[in-house]
Design an enzyme around this catalytic site. Structure first.
Site, PDB file in Angstrom:
ATOM      1  N   GLY A 385      30.807   5.259  34.906  1.00  0.00           N
ATOM      2  CA  GLY A 385      30.109   6.381  34.848  1.00  0.00           C
ATOM      3  C   GLY A 385      29.769   7.147  36.230  1.00  0.00           C
ATOM      4  O   GLY A 385      30.045   6.324  37.237  1.00  0.00           O
ATOM      5  N   GLY A 387      27.407   9.616  37.934  1.00  0.00           N
ATOM      6  CA  GLY A 387      26.342  10.468  37.820  1.00  0.00           C
ATOM      7  C   GLY A 387      25.907  11.278  38.900  1.00  0.00           C
ATOM      8  O   GLY A 387      26.415  11.240  40.013  1.00  0.00           O
ATOM      9  N   GLY A 388      24.592  11.513  38.957  1.00  0.00           N
ATOM     10  CA  GLY A 388      24.128  12.405  40.017  1.00  0.00           C
ATOM     11  C   GLY A 388      24.167  11.678  41.403  1.00  0.00           C
ATOM     12  O   GLY A 388      24.303  12.406  42.306  1.00  0.00           O
ATOM     13  N   PHE A 389      23.876  10.451  41.129  1.00  0.00           N
ATOM     14  CA  PHE A 389      23.665   9.383  42.374  1.00  0.00           C
ATOM     15  C   PHE A 389      24.874   8.827  42.907  1.00  0.00           C
ATOM     16  O   PHE A 389      25.091   8.250  44.205  1.00  0.00           O
ATOM     17  CB  PHE A 389      22.501   8.283  42.062  1.00  0.00           C
ATOM     18  CG  PHE A 389      21.155   9.080  42.172  1.00  0.00           C
ATOM     19  CD1 PHE A 389      20.529   9.529  43.131  1.00  0.00           C
ATOM     20  CD2 PHE A 389      20.395   9.067  40.704  1.00  0.00           C
ATOM     21  CE1 PHE A 389      18.919  10.173  42.879  1.00  0.00           C
ATOM     22  CE2 PHE A 389      19.362   9.918  40.617  1.00  0.00           C
ATOM     23  CZ  PHE A 389      18.666  10.327  41.940  1.00  0.00           C
ATOM     24  N   GLY A 390      25.580   8.932  42.098  1.00  0.00           N
ATOM     25  CA  GLY A 390      27.094   8.181  42.662  1.00  0.00           C
ATOM     26  C   GLY A 390      27.798   7.714  41.474  1.00  0.00           C
ATOM     27  O   GLY A 390      27.456   7.767  40.447  1.00  0.00           O
ATOM     28  N   VAL A 392      29.484   4.502  38.912  1.00  0.00           N
ATOM     29  CA  VAL A 392      28.993   3.263  38.532  1.00  0.00           C
ATOM     30  C   VAL A 392      30.167   2.612  37.884  1.00  0.00           C
ATOM     31  O   VAL A 392      31.111   3.026  37.479  1.00  0.00           O
ATOM     32  CB  VAL A 392      28.020   3.248  37.341  1.00  0.00           C
ATOM     33  CG1 VAL A 392      27.480   2.006  37.032  1.00  0.00           C
ATOM     34  CG2 VAL A 392      26.850   4.453  37.745  1.00  0.00           C
ATOM     35  N   ASP A 503      13.841  11.238  37.020  1.00  0.00           N
ATOM     36  CA  ASP A 503      14.950  11.713  36.181  1.00  0.00           C
ATOM     37  C   ASP A 503      15.213  11.023  34.822  1.00  0.00           C
ATOM     38  O   ASP A 503      16.278  10.439  34.443  1.00  0.00           O
ATOM     39  CB  ASP A 503      16.266  11.277  37.260  1.00  0.00           C
ATOM     40  CG  ASP A 503      17.338  12.382  36.809  1.00  0.00           C
ATOM     41  OD1 ASP A 503      17.326  13.346  36.185  1.00  0.00           O
ATOM     42  OD2 ASP A 503      18.709  11.991  37.258  1.00  0.00           O
TER      43      ASP A 503
END
Ligand SMILES: *[C@@H]1O[C@H](CO)[C@@H](O)[C@H](O)[C@H]1NC(C)=O
Ligand SMILES: *[C@@H]1O[C@H](CO)[C@@H](O)[C@H](O)[C@H]1NC(C)=O
Ligand SMILES: *[C@@H]1O[C@H](CO)[C@@H](O)[C@H](O)[C@H]1NC(C)=O
Ligand SMILES: *[C@@H]1O[C@H](CO)[C@@H](O)[C@H](O)[C@H]1NC(C)=O
Length: 704
Positions: A385, A387-390, A392, A503
């Site tokens: 994945g 996502g917005g934070f980085g 995965v 979030d």
């Protein structure tokens, strides 16, 4: 005798004395003759034997050999015959002392001219590739070479007698200098010389390798011993010369082979031996062994018995050693350098940031190396994945074989890192069955790695939107909603401090192996508080889930989490994203659309068509209305998560009247402003990301 004497005495009467003396003399004469005969016979036999010996000899080393030496030639105590040393313009001769009878006058007897000889020589140059004038095996009528000249004349001839038939000399030269006056072919050749140095025939030095079946070249001044075979067959008139390295057998094919009638050259008695000469450059020329057989095959030399000779102590070997040493040194230095680089690169590759204050979080700290290995070096195939934070990654911890999800969050700030790590550590202590367990972290320059329990079924949004085959029925959806709600209650109210998620959305809800919902990524938005660029306010979250007051004040509260949960409720019930740019204009903002339908009294028209009506109407209605309530533009009107939980559980009656009145207008009005904004956002459906708005962003703040 006495009787004879008596007889003599008796006969002496008739002249007895004379008779007796005659008889005695005859007897003595007879005895003497016999004795002479015996002595002559002995001498003859002895001479015959000697003659036999003189026809052949074998020297494996020359200790005590029957040699005549002159010039610089000498026999060393170990039996090594040295013909020349490094003295310049010198010659050395070594001849078998006894003349060999070649019997040229009577050519009737077979083998009278035939001979065979083997010898082993070595030329050890003083300076590599430079040598004296070589060696010649010589058959000469005399051992007196005092008139001969050194250097190119090899100590055999002088300028006036070179080439004269009166010389009666045969030489096989092993010549290491190219003399143009004698038409030498090169500086490394073998030649047959008759009466002079202009060779009758010559050839560059090669030998026939019996095993390989090819000719191989040979360097006379290599400093390596070589064996020579010279054979003359009188019947065939054939003279053969072969040469090979000492370890090789006699080559099947000779190097030189000529028809020559030696009866015109050789005299009855000839001396056999060697001559060698030095010029302005000298070399140590040695003969290690020699065997000769007149009229027969020369005996083979025994290599083991040969004397040793001094090896070349020259620059070549030294430099070879030096080259070896320096090569080894260079190699070692190179290897150490490479190892150093590898070590450095590995260190760099697995480098982490550790600070003293982190000690207390030791148990929650993962080594980067382990995470690197777990995720196969953060390989793209392990990516589950982004996502917005980085990004995965899926991983398997090397030690425990535990499945984990590793989130790589880029983070450049050192500021506030201590607080953030403290928060991470405290989040690691959060325990709730509907939270994705944070196992620990790792910190490197520019990035933070968070390790979570691995959720095999991935995120909820994939079930809802991406793949229609992965169908979730209404009961499963309700269970997920309740689970996420209870996780938020835990974060907001039940833990030792209030934790805001900031979030909440379908893509942050993960499904475990039993399709239970688990809220992930809690508290991560805090990272942006610490690491944000200075010009941005801390509006963090996802478009469509952002409470209107959040875009104005930038302050997250439990109510902003509730707002996002409201969007999430509608998302799950309707099977649509909060904002769908591809839909009909009136359906674009999900909450507006549901609100309109509620006003029209047909709220159930908004539910996910995939369910095909397979749901409990009162539950569906509750979820949709609760979604609207949570999405209320006035934070004070929104319920707390605890209340949400109670409504979902049916413990409290849902107060539908709250939805009526002023609140509705606000909700619609606010979202209208947003609608214009969202229209201008180039967004493909499903591509949601953390939205960090700048305070100077007038469009976003246009709602004020
Ligand atoms: C070469 O041998 C001769 C005679 O044995 C000797 O006088 C001379 O010194 C030797 N030369 C060298 C360089 O050893
Ligand atoms: C000696 O000669 C050989 C063959 O010509 C050559 O390969 C070698 O490099 C030479 N060695 C030196 C030290 O000149
Ligand atoms: C050459 O050698 C021969 C005998 O070997 C001798 O008679 C003659 O004088 C020599 N000539 C010179 C120029 O030394
Ligand atoms: C060699 O030459 C001699 C003298 O000319 C002659 O008698 C003899 O037959 C020759 N030998 C051979 C094998 O031709």
């Amino acid at each position: 005798m006495s009787s004879q004497l008596k007889l003599t005495n008796k006969t002496s009467k008739t002249n007895p004395t004379i008779f007796a003396r005659k008889k005695l003399f005859a007897i003595l004469l007879q005895m003497t003759a016999t004795l002479y005969f015996l002595i002559l016979l002995y001498l003859y036999l002895k001479l015959m034997a000697l003659a036999e010996d003189e026809n052949q000899f074998t020297y494996n080393g020359f200790h005590g050999a029957n040699l005549h030496l002159d010039g610089v030639a000498q026999v060393h105590p170990n039996g090594l015959l040295q013909l020349t040393n490094t003295s310049k313009h010198q010659a050395g001769h070594a001849f078998y002392q006894t003349p060999i009878k070649f019997n040229t006058s009577s050519s009737s007897g077979y083998g009278s001219l035939s001979f065979s000889t083997n010898f082993i020589f070595v030329m050890v140059p003083e300076i590599t590739n430079f040598s004296g004038h070589g060696i010649a095996f010589t058959i000469s009528p005399s051992m007196d070479f005092t008139q001969a000249v050194v250097s190119q004349y090899l100590g055999l001839f002088n300028s006036s007698n070179n080439g004269l038939t009166s010389n009666h000399l045969l030489a096989i030269e092993f010549d290491t200098i190219k003399n143009l006056e004698f038409s030498d072919i090169n500086d490394n050749h073998v030649g047959i010389d008759v009466n002079g140095l202009n060779s009758t025939v010559s050839a560059p030095v090669t030998y026939y390798s019996n095993s390989k079946g090819i000719n191989k070249s040979l360097d006379l001044i290599s400093g390596n011993p070589m064996q020579v075979w010279i054979d003359y067959d009188e019947v065939a008139n054939l003279l053969n010369v072969a040469i090979a390295p000492i370890k090789n057998q006699k080559p099947n094919r000779p190097l030189l082979s000529i028809h020559i009638n030696l009866s015109l050259i050789l005299l009855d008695y000839m001396y056999v031996g060697f001559s060698s000469a030095t010029g302005s450059v000298a070399s140590n020329n040695y003969i290690l062994g020699w065997s000769f057989h007149k009229s027969g095959q020369a005996q083979s030399l025994e290599l083991a018995k040969l004397p040793s000779f001094p090896k070349q102590r020259n620059r070549k070997e030294k430099s070879n050693l030096e080259i070896t040493v320096s090569l080894v040194t260079v190699s070692i230095v190179l290897i150490i350098t490479i190892l150093g680089i590898v070590y450095f690169v590995r260190r760099k590759k697995y480098e982490e940031i550790h600070e003293v204050w982190e000690k207390e979080y030791g148990p929650q700290r993962f080594s980067y190396k382990d995470l690197y290995r777990a995720t196969k070096g953060f390989k793209d195939t392990e990516l589950i994945g982004a996502g917005g934070f980085g990004k995965v990654y899926r991983g398997v911890l090397p030690s425990s074989k535990q499945l984990v999800a590793v989130k790589k969050v880029s983070h450049d700030s050192k500021q506030g890192m201590k607080e953030f790590v403290a928060e991470i550590a405290s989040m690691g202590r959060l325990r709730h069955m509907n939270l994705v367990q944070l196992l620990g972290y790792c910190r490197r320059r520019g990035e933070m790695l968070l390790v979570y329990d691995y959720m095999p079924n991935g995120s909820l949004d994939k079930f809802l939107f991406s793949n229609k085959k992965r169908y979730l029925n209404w009961a499963q959806r309700c269970r997920i909603l309740k689970g996420v709600a209870s996780a938020l209650v835990y974060l907001h109210e039940e833990w030792e401090q209030v934790v805001l998620h900031r979030d909440v959305k379908a893509s942050n809800v993960l499904l475990d192996d039993q399709l239970y919902g688990r809220l992930g990524d809690f508290g991560l938005a805090r990272l942006y508080d610490h690491g944000a660029k200075p010009q941005t306010t801390h509006v963090v979250g996802t478009v469509g889930y952002l409470a209107p007051e959040l875009t104005k004040t930038g302050k997250a509260t439990t109510s902003t989490d509730v707002f996002a949960f409201g969007a999430f409720l509608l998302e799950v019930a309707c099977g649509r994203r909060p904002i769908d740019l591809q839909g009909l204009p009136e359906e674009m903002i999900l909450v507006d659309w549901v609100f309109e339908k509620w006003k029209q009294g047909v709220i159930l028209e908004t539910c996910d068509p995939i369910l095909e009506g397979d749901y409990l109407a009162n539950e569906m209605e509750l979820v949709l209305k609760l979604g609207l309530l949570c999405s209320h533009s006035n934070p004070a009107t929104r319920p707390s998560m605890k209340q949400v939980m109670q409504y979902l559980d049916g413990d409290t009656f849902f107060p539908e009247t709250i939805l009526e009145g002023a609140g509705i207008d606000m909700l619609v009005k606010d979202n209208k402003t947003s609608t214009e904004f969202f229209k201008s956002v180039p967004s493909s459906s499903g591509n949601y990301s953390v939205y960090s708005a700048s305070s100077s962003d007038s469009i976003l703040c246009g709602g004020r």
